[in-house]
Design a protein around this motif. Structure first.
Motif, PDB file in Angstrom:
ATOM      1  N   ARG A 103      46.357  64.024  24.794  1.00 18.13           N
ATOM      2  CA  ARG A 103      45.252  63.476  24.020  1.00 18.13           C
ATOM      3  C   ARG A 103      45.348  63.960  22.580  1.00 18.13           C
ATOM      4  NH1 ARG A 103      38.939  64.268  25.196  1.00 18.13           N
ATOM      5  NH2 ARG A 103      39.301  66.038  23.834  1.00 18.13           N
ATOM      6  N   CYS A 104      45.467  63.006  21.647  1.00 17.04           N
ATOM      7  CA  CYS A 104      45.632  63.351  20.240  1.00 17.04           C
ATOM      8  C   CYS A 104      44.422  64.166  19.756  1.00 17.04           C
ATOM      9  CB  CYS A 104      45.761  62.076  19.418  1.00 17.04           C
ATOM     10  SG  CYS A 104      45.969  62.363  17.667  1.00 17.04           S
ATOM     11  N   THR A 105      44.702  65.209  18.978  1.00 14.14           N
ATOM     12  CA  THR A 105      43.612  66.068  18.495  1.00 14.14           C
ATOM     13  C   THR A 105      42.863  65.432  17.329  1.00 14.14           C
ATOM     14  OG1 THR A 105      45.242  67.224  17.167  1.00 14.14           O
ATOM     15  CG2 THR A 105      44.594  68.242  19.255  1.00 14.14           C
ATOM     16  N   HIS A 106      43.353  64.282  16.865  1.00 15.41           N
ATOM     17  CA  HIS A 106      42.615  63.610  15.791  1.00 15.41           C
ATOM     18  C   HIS A 106      41.398  62.919  16.382  1.00 15.41           C
ATOM     19  CE1 HIS A 106      42.285  60.246  12.614  1.00 15.41           C
ATOM     20  NE2 HIS A 106      41.655  61.316  12.184  1.00 15.41           N
ATOM     21  N   LEU A 107      41.595  61.739  16.993  1.00 23.51           N
ATOM     22  CA  LEU A 107      40.441  61.032  17.542  1.00 23.51           C
ATOM     23  C   LEU A 107      40.708  60.520  18.960  1.00 23.51           C
ATOM     24  CD1 LEU A 107      39.384  59.182  14.291  1.00 23.51           C
ATOM     25  CD2 LEU A 107      38.117  61.014  15.394  1.00 23.51           C
ATOM     26  N   SER A 108      41.492  61.292  19.699  1.00 27.39           N
ATOM     27  CA  SER A 108      41.591  61.084  21.150  1.00 27.39           C
ATOM     28  C   SER A 108      42.416  59.910  21.651  1.00 27.39           C
ATOM     29  CB  SER A 108      40.192  60.979  21.780  1.00 27.39           C
ATOM     30  OG  SER A 108      39.474  62.137  21.509  1.00 27.39           O
ATOM     31  N   CYS A 109      43.265  59.318  20.835  1.00 26.37           N
ATOM     32  CA  CYS A 109      44.199  58.346  21.406  1.00 26.37           C
ATOM     33  C   CYS A 109      45.248  59.127  22.197  1.00 26.37           C
ATOM     34  CB  CYS A 109      44.873  57.535  20.306  1.00 26.37           C
ATOM     35  SG  CYS A 109      43.729  56.443  19.445  1.00 26.37           S
ATOM     36  N   THR A 110      46.142  58.371  22.880  1.00 27.45           N
ATOM     37  CA  THR A 110      47.147  59.046  23.693  1.00 27.45           C
ATOM     38  C   THR A 110      48.492  59.054  22.959  1.00 27.45           C
ATOM     39  OG1 THR A 110      46.011  58.320  25.675  1.00 27.45           O
ATOM     40  CG2 THR A 110      48.301  59.019  25.925  1.00 27.45           C
ATOM     41  N   HIS A 121      54.409  60.787  19.226  1.00 28.41           N
ATOM     42  CA  HIS A 121      53.881  59.888  18.219  1.00 28.41           C
ATOM     43  C   HIS A 121      52.519  59.368  18.655  1.00 28.41           C
ATOM     44  CE1 HIS A 121      53.674  55.812  16.235  1.00 28.41           C
ATOM     45  NE2 HIS A 121      53.680  56.665  15.225  1.00 28.41           N
ATOM     46  N   CYS A 122      51.554  59.372  17.725  1.00 25.46           N
ATOM     47  CA  CYS A 122      50.249  58.781  18.032  1.00 25.46           C
ATOM     48  C   CYS A 122      50.137  57.448  17.326  1.00 25.46           C
ATOM     49  CB  CYS A 122      49.114  59.701  17.602  1.00 25.46           C
ATOM     50  SG  CYS A 122      47.518  58.972  17.987  1.00 25.46           S
ATOM     51  N   PRO A 123      49.959  56.351  18.076  1.00 23.05           N
ATOM     52  CA  PRO A 123      49.951  55.021  17.471  1.00 23.05           C
ATOM     53  C   PRO A 123      48.703  54.735  16.625  1.00 23.05           C
ATOM     54  CG  PRO A 123      49.393  54.872  19.784  1.00 23.05           C
ATOM     55  CD  PRO A 123      49.748  56.302  19.525  1.00 23.05           C
ATOM     56  N   CYS A 124      47.642  55.471  16.838  1.00 23.37           N
ATOM     57  CA  CYS A 124      46.382  55.072  16.200  1.00 23.37           C
ATOM     58  C   CYS A 124      46.387  55.280  14.691  1.00 23.37           C
ATOM     59  CB  CYS A 124      45.214  55.801  16.845  1.00 23.37           C
ATOM     60  SG  CYS A 124      44.930  55.212  18.521  1.00 23.37           S
ATOM     61  N   HIS A 125      46.785  56.469  14.248  1.00 21.15           N
ATOM     62  CA  HIS A 125      46.814  56.704  12.803  1.00 21.15           C
ATOM     63  C   HIS A 125      48.130  57.343  12.403  1.00 21.15           C
ATOM     64  CE1 HIS A 125      42.665  56.908  14.383  1.00 21.15           C
ATOM     65  NE2 HIS A 125      42.506  55.942  13.497  1.00 21.15           N
ATOM     66  N   ASP A 126      49.151  56.981  13.197  1.00 21.23           N
ATOM     67  CA  ASP A 126      50.514  57.330  12.820  1.00 21.23           C
ATOM     68  C   ASP A 126      50.755  58.833  12.677  1.00 21.23           C
ATOM     69  OD1 ASP A 126      52.802  56.027  12.702  1.00 21.23           O
ATOM     70  OD2 ASP A 126      52.763  55.589  10.554  1.00 21.23           O
ATOM     71  N   ALA A 127      50.307  59.585  13.646  1.00 26.71           N
ATOM     72  CA  ALA A 127      50.533  61.027  13.580  1.00 26.71           C
ATOM     73  C   ALA A 127      51.783  61.387  14.383  1.00 26.71           C
ATOM     74  CB  ALA A 127      49.338  61.773  14.149  1.00 26.71           C
ATOM     75  N   ALA A 128      52.353  62.535  14.060  1.00 26.67           N
ATOM     76  CA  ALA A 128      53.502  63.015  14.818  1.00 26.67           C
ATOM     77  C   ALA A 128      53.338  64.501  15.100  1.00 26.67           C
ATOM     78  CB  ALA A 128      54.788  62.749  14.036  1.00 26.67           C
ATOM     79  N   GLY A 138      50.616  63.257   9.591  1.00 27.33           N
ATOM     80  CA  GLY A 138      49.398  62.528   9.912  1.00 27.33           C
ATOM     81  C   GLY A 138      48.151  63.395   9.893  1.00 27.33           C
ATOM     82  N   PRO A 139      47.013  62.790  10.264  1.00 32.26           N
ATOM     83  CA  PRO A 139      45.701  63.418  10.072  1.00 32.26           C
ATOM     84  C   PRO A 139      45.241  64.471  11.092  1.00 32.26           C
ATOM     85  CG  PRO A 139      45.426  61.229  10.982  1.00 32.26           C
ATOM     86  CD  PRO A 139      46.899  61.413  10.778  1.00 32.26           C
ATOM     87  N   PRO A 140      45.920  64.680  12.231  1.00 32.70           N
ATOM     88  CA  PRO A 140      45.315  65.601  13.205  1.00 32.70           C
ATOM     89  C   PRO A 140      45.088  66.999  12.635  1.00 32.70           C
ATOM     90  CG  PRO A 140      47.033  64.337  14.252  1.00 32.70           C
ATOM     91  CD  PRO A 140      47.128  64.051  12.787  1.00 32.70           C
TER      92      PRO A 140
HETATM   93  S1  FES Z   1      43.846  59.426  17.047  1.00 36.80           S
HETATM   94 FE1  FES Z   1      45.884  60.125  16.902  1.00 36.80          FE
HETATM   95  S2  FES Z   1      46.239  59.938  14.825  1.00 36.80           S
HETATM   96 FE2  FES Z   1      44.170  59.349  14.928  1.00 36.80          FE
END
Ligand code: FES
Ligand code: HEM
Lengths: 165, 219
Positions: A103-110, A121-128, A138-140
């Motif tokens: 679970r991404c520490t930014h806003l919980s995408c996978t 890689h997080c697809p929601c806001h392009d984090a790595a 990215g933003p996490p």
């Molecule tokens: S939720 Fe993963 S980068 Fe925003």
């Protein structure tokens, strides 16, 4: 009009109406607030050991994906929620496992493991995140969460300790 | 400071005028029976309040309506209280509105110039009954299911258009998910909107005409 310390009939009515109205208001208003926020006051917190895979199937430095679902009773319905992560074996010793929550520490995408980029890689806001879960892009705000407590059972299965929120 | 704020608001909103006209208007010598209209309105507001809160947990689907009511009664903090007030308030409201109507009839207050107040009152009585009829189905238990079966069947006995009325009420030839859904919609949106509008006109007319005095021997 009567003296200063005596209530006029009109004022008496006003005060009584105010008091009775206030009483009815609180008697219904207060319970209503608890009624509304009731689900937020609930403690879930069920605990369990959850098998995520055989230790022998996990290859060194190759994230091993796993998922599991937990069923929770919400109101009058049972809701299944999915969880998942990656187990990363650092060496032959089972003590060297790193088990990341996907679970991404930014806003919980996978997040997904990308073989080419060698990152999660997080697809929601392009984090790595790198293979240790540290943020590389990215933003996490922080590294991926780690399932700290895990154990190796006798038949070679890795189980993680899971506590519902 | 507050005086100034109040004066500023009053100048623009006419608060004092509102107060005198709504709450401080002259009344003939009347009796406690004349409080029943206000009691009806209080109950209407109470039903609105508790009803809105019930929709936080209630769901109008045949699969879950019964369970969601059960959950309100047993699972949610003070759910029993909110539902209890709405449940008993519904019966009480029909009763109070009806006695209010009897008192208006008894004191002959429906005469000139209050004929329209009376006619709108009839609308209020019918919509209040409509609230009871539609609300009764929502728990989707045996009693409510069969009461609605019977109630809509009675409506179906109207000559010529009976079948049409029955189908329109039920959303089809039988009680179904459509029936529950449209009764719910009627109960929380359509009828309350009509009721609120009628109450508005009713109150306007009462303020306009003032209350009737109790008839004397000569009247
Ligand atoms: S939720 Fe993963 S980068 Fe925003
Ligand atoms: C939701 C239902 C109703 C509400 C909220 C309501 C509200 C009121 C209120 C606040 C008054 C002022 C004085 C009093 O209480 O006697 C009133 C008066 C009146 N109501 Fe109603 N009422 C309702 C239903 C009815 C019904 C069913 C009738 C008759 C069919 C009716 C006919 C009248 C009339 C004619 C008056 C004037 C009485 C007078 O001037 O003495 N109302 N109503």
């Amino acid at each position: 009009m009567s003296g200063s310390h005596e209530l006029s009939r009109r004022d008496f009515i006003k005060v009584t109406t105010g008091i009775v109205g206030g009483l009815i208001g609180t008697m219904i208003g207060l319970p209503s607030i608890f009624y509304l926020i009731d689900p937020a006051l609930r403690e879930g917190g069920k605990e369990a050991w959850i098998p995520i895979g055989k230790f022998e199937n996990m290859q060194v430095n190759k994230p091993y994906p796993f998922t599991f679902t937990r069923v929770q009773v919400n109101g009058w319905e049972r809701t299944a929620s999915s969880f998942g992560g990656y187990a990363i074996r650092k060496s032959d010793a089972p003590e060297s496992l790193l088990i990341l929550n996907s679970r991404c520490t930014h806003l919980s995408c996978t997040v997904n493991w990308s073989e080419e980029g060698n990152v999660f890689h997080c697809p929601c806001h392009d984090a790595a995140f790198d293979i240790d879960g540290e943020v590389v892009d990215g933003p996490p705000p922080r590294a991926l969460d780690v399932y700290e407590e895990y154990r190796l059972t006798e038949d070679g299965t890795i189980e993680i300790f899971f506590k519902e929120s | 400071m507050w005086k100034q704020v109040y004066a500023w608001l009053d100048e623009r909103l006419g608060l004092n005028d509102l107060y005198t006209n709504l709450l401080d208007r002259p009344e003939p010598k009347t009796s406690w029976w004349n409080t029943l209209g206000s009691a009806s309105m209080f109950l209407f507001i109470l039903q609105g309040f508790t009803g809105i809160f019930l929709t936080v947990y209630y769901t109008p689907s045949p699969d879950h309506a019964y369970d969601s009511i059960n959950y309100i009664m047993e699972g949610v903090a003070f759910g029993w209280l909110i539902r209890g007030i709405h449940h008993w308030g519904a019966t009480l409201m029909v009763l109070v509105v009806f006695i209010h109507m009897l008192r208006v009839f008894y004191t002959a207050s429906f005469k000139y110039p209050r004929e329209l107040t009376w006619l709108i009152g009839i609308g209020l009585f019918l919509t209040t009954l409509g609230m009871g009829f539609t609300g009764y189905l929502l728990p989707w238990n045996q009693k409510s299911y069969w009461a609605t079966t019977v109630g809509t069947q009675i409506a179906g006995t109207v000559p010529f258009v009976g079948e049409f009325i029955l189908k329109a009420l039920r959303g089809g030839p039988d009680l179904s998910a459509l029936t529950l859904q449209r009764f719910f919609s009627a109960h929380i949106w359509i009828i309350p909107a009509i009721l609120a509008a009628l109450i508005g006109v009713h109150l306007y007319l009462i303020i306009k005409h003032g209350e009737s005095h109790w008839p004397k021997k000569e009247d």
